[in-house]
Design a protein around this motif. Structure first.
Motif, PDB file in Angstrom:
ATOM      1  N   SER A  98     -53.947  78.472 -94.357  1.00 38.33           N
ATOM      2  CA  SER A  98     -54.868  78.281 -93.025  1.00 38.33           C
ATOM      3  C   SER A  98     -55.302  79.946 -93.012  1.00 38.33           C
ATOM      4  O   SER A  98     -56.318  80.296 -92.234  1.00 38.33           O
ATOM      5  CB  SER A  98     -54.020  77.958 -91.907  1.00 38.33           C
ATOM      6  OG  SER A  98     -52.948  78.907 -91.854  1.00 38.33           O
ATOM      7  N   THR A 303     -42.582  79.687 -82.040  1.00 43.37           N
ATOM      8  CA  THR A 303     -42.522  80.977 -82.305  1.00 43.37           C
ATOM      9  C   THR A 303     -43.899  81.642 -82.648  1.00 43.37           C
ATOM     10  O   THR A 303     -44.925  80.795 -83.091  1.00 43.37           O
ATOM     11  CB  THR A 303     -41.442  81.664 -83.297  1.00 43.37           C
ATOM     12  OG1 THR A 303     -41.631  80.469 -84.350  1.00 43.37           O
ATOM     13  CG2 THR A 303     -40.059  81.417 -82.687  1.00 43.37           C
ATOM     14  N   SER A 331     -47.795  78.626 -96.942  1.00 44.25           N
ATOM     15  CA  SER A 331     -48.251  78.080 -98.449  1.00 44.25           C
ATOM     16  C   SER A 331     -47.778  78.764 -99.489  1.00 44.25           C
ATOM     17  O   SER A 331     -47.588  78.102-100.616  1.00 44.25           O
ATOM     18  CB  SER A 331     -49.731  77.958 -98.320  1.00 44.25           C
ATOM     19  OG  SER A 331     -50.222  77.473 -96.950  1.00 44.25           O
ATOM     20  N   ASP A 412     -47.372  88.702 -92.426  1.00 47.89           N
ATOM     21  CA  ASP A 412     -46.637  88.461 -91.294  1.00 47.89           C
ATOM     22  C   ASP A 412     -45.792  89.545 -91.027  1.00 47.89           C
ATOM     23  O   ASP A 412     -45.105  90.294 -91.843  1.00 47.89           O
ATOM     24  CB  ASP A 412     -45.630  87.387 -91.468  1.00 47.89           C
ATOM     25  CG  ASP A 412     -46.435  85.810 -91.593  1.00 47.89           C
ATOM     26  OD1 ASP A 412     -47.187  86.049 -91.001  1.00 47.89           O
ATOM     27  OD2 ASP A 412     -45.779  85.010 -92.023  1.00 47.89           O
TER      28      ASP A 412
HETATM   29  P1  AMP Z   1     -50.107  78.347 -93.994  1.00 46.24           P
HETATM   30  O1  AMP Z   1     -49.958  79.557 -95.294  1.00 46.24           O
HETATM   31  O2  AMP Z   1     -51.370  77.866 -93.523  1.00 46.24           O
HETATM   32  O3  AMP Z   1     -49.001  77.280 -94.298  1.00 46.24           O
HETATM   33  O4  AMP Z   1     -49.544  79.487 -92.401  1.00 46.24           O
HETATM   34  C1  AMP Z   1     -48.306  80.010 -92.791  1.00 46.24           C
HETATM   35  C2  AMP Z   1     -48.293  81.061 -91.636  1.00 46.24           C
HETATM   36  O5  AMP Z   1     -47.798  80.385 -90.307  1.00 46.24           O
HETATM   37  C3  AMP Z   1     -47.029  82.000 -91.886  1.00 46.24           C
HETATM   38  O6  AMP Z   1     -47.329  83.079 -92.770  1.00 46.24           O
HETATM   39  C4  AMP Z   1     -46.935  82.355 -90.372  1.00 46.24           C
HETATM   40  O7  AMP Z   1     -47.920  83.270 -90.129  1.00 46.24           O
HETATM   41  C5  AMP Z   1     -47.209  81.158 -89.639  1.00 46.24           C
HETATM   42  N1  AMP Z   1     -45.959  80.574 -89.336  1.00 46.24           N
HETATM   43  C6  AMP Z   1     -45.049  79.414 -90.254  1.00 46.24           C
HETATM   44  N2  AMP Z   1     -43.844  79.306 -89.837  1.00 46.24           N
HETATM   45  C7  AMP Z   1     -43.767  79.911 -88.759  1.00 46.24           C
HETATM   46  C8  AMP Z   1     -42.871  80.034 -87.528  1.00 46.24           C
HETATM   47  N3  AMP Z   1     -41.646  79.316 -87.425  1.00 46.24           N
HETATM   48  N4  AMP Z   1     -42.752  80.979 -86.415  1.00 46.24           N
HETATM   49  C9  AMP Z   1     -44.276  81.603 -86.526  1.00 46.24           C
HETATM   50  N5  AMP Z   1     -45.233  81.465 -87.257  1.00 46.24           N
HETATM   51  C10 AMP Z   1     -44.982  80.667 -88.210  1.00 46.24           C
END
Ligand code: AMP
Length: 593
Positions: A98, A303, A331, A412
């Motif tokens: 994303s 969160t 991802s 992150d």
């Molecule tokens: P994506 O690469 O699109 O799957 O997004 C991953 C991102 O979603 C992570 O790097 C975080 O920024 C966010 N994310 C995933 N799991 C969590 C969680 N449990 N709490 C907060 N943010 C999350």
């Protein structure tokens, strides 16, 4: 090797979790050795290591990178060149993150073994929860999961989100034999890429099985709330299908139809009446506990940016259902699990699983304020490995994976709150530099600024000037939407906005939306998980009043910058009290898969 032994379930999985976290440092060292052994001769690593596969060479020579640095290699593989550019294993798919880069979703390389790693983490979730909530094998889970249409790279590799990849894998399909993973949603409905049909069918089966449902959930809180909003609009149709035992004509997907007809089977007017009586109430406070009376918790990520949805979830559950955050994943790689699933969302910490990837951390101090820009080069010597993070300190996460990411900044920001055995526990703080987020969209300050810059040009022919702007993610209605507060000079302030002017500001909304990134436009147009962007025109002097407000509350006049996103209630109230007119984007932005 630690990276390979991944088929654990139940008690055994918990024991493995203990074993791994007790010797986290050793596991990490082995993972790095193994990655270097397999990938040392790739074009990418060889460039830095000159044939060495030594851990010490890696640590001193391989740079810390962002997507822009690895993108050319990923593009070459997507266009048909060999996986060996970056990985010793065959890259089997590209995962669409994303996160975006130059307006496009980032593509993350993935190898077949990654599915085993993800499954290892998933297999830990139920044993962990089962320690706190017994009996979950005696009923069903109403989890609303959604797959997206899959694309392919020019070389024919599947390009899809990580969860779509998982739902299509045998690892997911095999769960059917596990009583802890008995879902109300048929796979056909989860895999249906028409979001509306998928949602309708999943809610319908959730309602049919309402007395057996023991837990509710979706991956992110935003998706779960969209389901409630869909239910609010569609419960009468759903009741009708249950009453007649027939599926309405809106479900045209043949696989969904046949799966749903199996579930509906016979007319059930009694169940339809029960549901109708609950849904027809004027207040939906606590509706979840009424519709699914045996539900014990709601599972969803609440969160990070999803914390904004906690009040709404508490409203619909009348505060009676714990909100359970189980895992932290992306991802690029999966990170860890929450070992105290029933804790308050504010206290959620994720224990790193040291067998997922090789983790390093960029220290950001103990206040988290030393954020580093994406462009800023991070000195290799600054990185801290998993064994050496300090409790209380903030870090940016960096990963090295089997699939070919080396010292890659995830973006992150986390805080280390303690250790489980020898593995750090992380509190998710934020995504670096994201100002607005409703669903999967993540808009940073620069994207916002660029899109506003394009839109404000439309004011020039009217001798109007954008003096200042800020923004806010309005999630008070579902779906949430972006709000921009605009102060315009030489604009009629008597409230009489003529037709032409209204039309111009609507166009500004559209231009902003068009200029926002791919994922925003997808959420708006395809997923419909974000509503039309709104410009709230505020009166003259509003931004000065805003500055006064922040200065009264401790900001320095010298260093004051208008915040590009407002999260504080008092400042929002101030802005809203100065609003003279509101304009919404009249049409969906363009989006092509
Ligand atoms: P994506 O690469 O699109 O799957 O997004 C991953 C991102 O979603 C992570 O790097 C975080 O920024 C966010 N994310 C995933 N799991 C969590 C969680 N449990 N709490 C907060 N943010 C999350």
């Amino acid at each position: 090797m630690d990276g390979k032994r991944l088929e654990y379930k139940g008690e055994e999985a918990l024991k493995e979790l203990e074993r791994l976290t007790e010797k986290s440092d050793e596991v990490q060292e082995n993972i790095l050795k193994e990655i270097l052994k397999q990938n040392g001769l790739t074009e990418y690593l060889n460039k830095y290591l000159d044939g060495s596969t030594e851990v010490s060479a890696f640590k001193s020579l391989v740079p810390v990178i962002t997507y822009a640095d690895i993108r050319p290699y990923i593009q070459r593989i997507a266009n048909g060149e060999d996986s060996s550019l970056i990985s010793g294993q065959t890259i089997t798919e590209m995962l669409c993150s994303s996160g975006t880069s130059a307006g496009e979703p980032k593509l993350m390389p993935s190898v077949a073994e990654d599915l085993d790693r993800r499954t290892f983490l998933y297999n830990l979730i139920m044993p962990i929860i089962n320690q706190y909530v017994p009996g979950l094998d005696e009923g069903k889970a109403m989890y609303l999961y959604f797959a997206k249409a899959e694309m392919s790279t020019p070389s024919g590799l599947p390009a899809r989100p990580v969860l779509t990849s998982f739902y299509k894998s045998k690892h997911f399909k095999c769960r059917a034999r596990d009583p802890f993973n008995d879902f109300t949603s048929p796979d056909q409905a989860i895999l249906c890429t028409d979001g509306e049909q998928s949602m309708y069918c999943q809610l319908l089966s959730g309602l049919v099985h309402r007395h057996q449902v023991l837990r509710l959930g979706a991956v992110f809180a935003s998706a779960f709330l969209r389901a409630i909003s869909f239910l609010l609009r569609n419960w009468a149709y759903l009741c009708n299908d249950i009453r007649t035992g027939e599926l309405g004509s809106r479900i045209t997907d043949p696989e969904c139809r046949s799966a749903m007809l199996d579930i509906l089977k016979l007319p059930n007017p009694h169940l339809a009446d029960e549901i109708k009586m609950i849904c027809a109430r004027t207040s939906w406070k606590g509706i979840l506990c009424q519709l699914w009376p045996k539900a014990k918790y709601i599972e969803a990520v609440v969160t990070g940016s999803m914390a904004q949805y906690i009040p709404a979830l508490e409203f619909y559950s009348a505060g009676k259902l714990p909100l359970v955050c189980t895992m932290y994943a992306s991802s690029e790689c999966f990170f860890g699990v929450n070992l105290k699933p029933l804790c308050d969302p504010a206290d959620v910490v994720y224990t790193i699983l040291p067998n997922m990837a090789y983790f390093e951390f960029i220290p950001l101090g103990d206040s988290g304020l030393m954020l580093m820009d994406e462009e800023e080069k991070v000195p290799r010597s600054k990185l801290v490995d998993l064994a050496h993070v300090r409790v209380g300190c903030y870090y940016e996460v960096v990963v090295t994976t089997y699939a070919g990411l080396y010292r890659y900044r995830i973006g992150d920001v986390v805080q280390v709150t303690g250790f489980h055995n020898r593995s750090p526990q992380l509190r998710f703080i934020c995504r670096r530099n994201v100002v607005l987020s409703i669903d999967n969209d993540k808009t940073n300050e620069e994207d916002l600024h660029n899109s506003v810059t394009s839109a404000k040009k439309l004011l020039e022919p009217y001798h109007a000037l954008l003096v200042e702007y800020t923004s806010f993610a309005d999630t008070s209605s579902v779906p949430g939407h972006y709000v921009l507060f605009w102060e315009i000079q030489h604009y009629k302030t008597n409230g009489a906005v003529n037709r032409m002017e209204a039309h111009v500001l609507e166009e500004c909304c559209m231009v902003v939306e068009e200029a926002l990134d791919y994922v925003y436009r997808r959420c708006r147009t395809y997923d419909k998980s974000v509503g039309p962007l709104e410009i709230r025109l505020v009166g003259p002097g509003t931004f000065e009043a805003l500055m006064d407000h922040f200065i009264r509350n401790g900001a320095s006049i010298n260093q004051y910058k208008t915040p590009r996103c407002i999260n504080c209630k008092a400042a929002l109230e101030l802005l809203n009290s100065m609003v003279e007119a509101c304009f919404f984007s009249p049409k969906n932005p363009t989006w092509n898969p």
